[in-house]
Design a protein around this motif. Structure first.
Motif, short mmCIF file in Angstrom:
data_model
loop_
_atom_site.label_atom_id
_atom_site.label_comp_id
_atom_site.label_asym_id
_atom_site.label_seq_id
_atom_site.Cartn_x
_atom_site.Cartn_y
_atom_site.Cartn_z
N GLU A 110 0.75 -1.18 -0.10
CA GLU A 110 -0.02 0.21 0.26
C GLU A 110 0.90 1.29 -0.06
O GLU A 110 0.29 2.40 0.09
CB GLU A 110 -0.94 0.10 1.21
N ILE A 111 2.10 1.14 -0.07
CA ILE A 111 3.11 2.27 0.35
C ILE A 111 3.80 2.67 -1.15
O ILE A 111 4.24 1.74 -1.67
CB ILE A 111 3.94 2.10 1.30
N MET A 112 3.82 3.86 -1.37
CA MET A 112 4.87 4.36 -2.55
C MET A 112 5.87 5.17 -1.89
O MET A 112 5.65 5.97 -0.91
CB MET A 112 4.09 5.38 -3.45
N TYR A 113 7.22 4.74 -1.98
CA TYR A 113 8.51 5.43 -1.59
C TYR A 113 8.62 6.55 -2.43
O TYR A 113 9.35 6.32 -3.56
CB TYR A 113 9.61 4.05 -1.19
N PHE A 114 8.92 7.60 -1.77
CA PHE A 114 9.69 8.60 -2.48
C PHE A 114 11.10 8.91 -2.23
O PHE A 114 11.30 9.09 -1.16
CB PHE A 114 9.11 10.17 -2.25
N GLY A 115 12.03 8.80 -3.38
CA GLY A 115 13.53 8.90 -3.11
C GLY A 115 13.70 10.38 -3.15
O GLY A 115 13.07 10.99 -2.57
N GLU A 116 14.82 10.91 -3.92
CA GLU A 116 15.16 12.20 -3.74
C GLU A 116 14.32 12.98 -4.57
O GLU A 116 13.45 12.70 -5.19
CB GLU A 116 16.67 12.13 -4.48
N SER A 117 14.69 14.40 -4.05
CA SER A 117 14.05 15.30 -4.65
C SER A 117 15.07 16.60 -4.62
O SER A 117 15.22 17.09 -3.72
CB SER A 117 12.81 15.87 -4.08
N VAL A 118 15.52 16.67 -5.93
CA VAL A 118 16.77 17.76 -6.01
C VAL A 118 16.65 18.64 -7.04
O VAL A 118 15.97 18.30 -8.28
CB VAL A 118 18.28 16.90 -6.22
N LEU A 119 16.94 19.93 -6.74
CA LEU A 119 16.57 20.94 -7.67
C LEU A 119 17.92 22.00 -7.62
O LEU A 119 18.19 22.45 -6.36
CB LEU A 119 15.17 21.64 -7.25
#
Length: 202
Positions: A95-104
């Motif tokens: 049931e889980i979505m794992y968000f990795g990096e968010s880089v900008l």
């Protein structure tokens, strides 16, 4: 607005992985990660990402230049170390979505790109029928000598997006800090959001 967002999956992610690796190395050198990046490690990490179930790569581009990126995958495809706190807490990993990096890139911050990164990854989670979205953030002491005086944590941004810090969900994970000769364990704390159920009109 002279940037655009693309969400890519499967073979479409392959041409961009080296640029994503470069973005990760550059941005994660900043506080609070202080990551002494290694291209060989990045390529291995991104190969694993590209093979993971339900993955999505969200690119922010200015022309042909990648100025930022974000990733997500079904939790079943994430590193087992990141799965374990949820298993112990009784969550259903399916049931889980794992968000990795968010880089900008710093020059492009404050223009709404970070929100679009979350929008696109949450949309992928809903397409996959996931109930939860989660990511983790490193914990550093406020007295750390490399902490910038003007540093502002992203907690308020995440809370505005509906995420809540879960102090009971944490993992220790190793990497080599800038200026250090060996890897050390860092504590990462998870943030979670229960995704709203899509309105089917019925």
């Amino acid at each position: 607005m002279d940037w655009r967002i693309e969400s890519l999956t499967d073979e479409a992610v392959q041409p961009w992985l080296d640029q994503v690796a470069g973005q990760r190395i550059r941005v994660f050198r900043e506080w609070p990660y202080l990551y002494d990046g290694d291209l060989a490690y990045e390529r291995d990490y991104l190969a694993h990402f590209a093979a993971a179930e339900g993955h999505v790569l969200v690119l922010a581009r200015h022309g042909d230049e990648v100025i930022g990126c974000a990733t997500a995958m079904a939790m079943r495809g994430a590193d087992p170390a990141f799965q374990q706190p949820f298993v112990q807490a009784g969550f259903d990993l399916d049931e889980i979505m794992y968000f990795g990096e968010s880089v900008l890139h710093p020059d492009w911050r404050g223009q709404g790109i970070g929100h679009r990164f979350f929008d696109e990854r949450e949309a992928q989670a809903r397409r996959l029928g996931k109930r939860w979205a989660t990511f983790c953030a490193v914990q550093r002491p406020s007295s750390h000598p490399l902490r910038p005086a003007d540093y502002r944590p992203l907690d308020a941004f995440w809370e505005k997006r509906g995420y809540r810090r879960q102090d009971a969900l944490r993992v220790d994970y190793p990497w080599k800090d800038l200026g250090q000769s060996a890897e050390t364990q860092k504590t990462m704390v998870f943030w979670t959001r229960e995704l709203p159920v899509a309105n089917t009109g019925r």
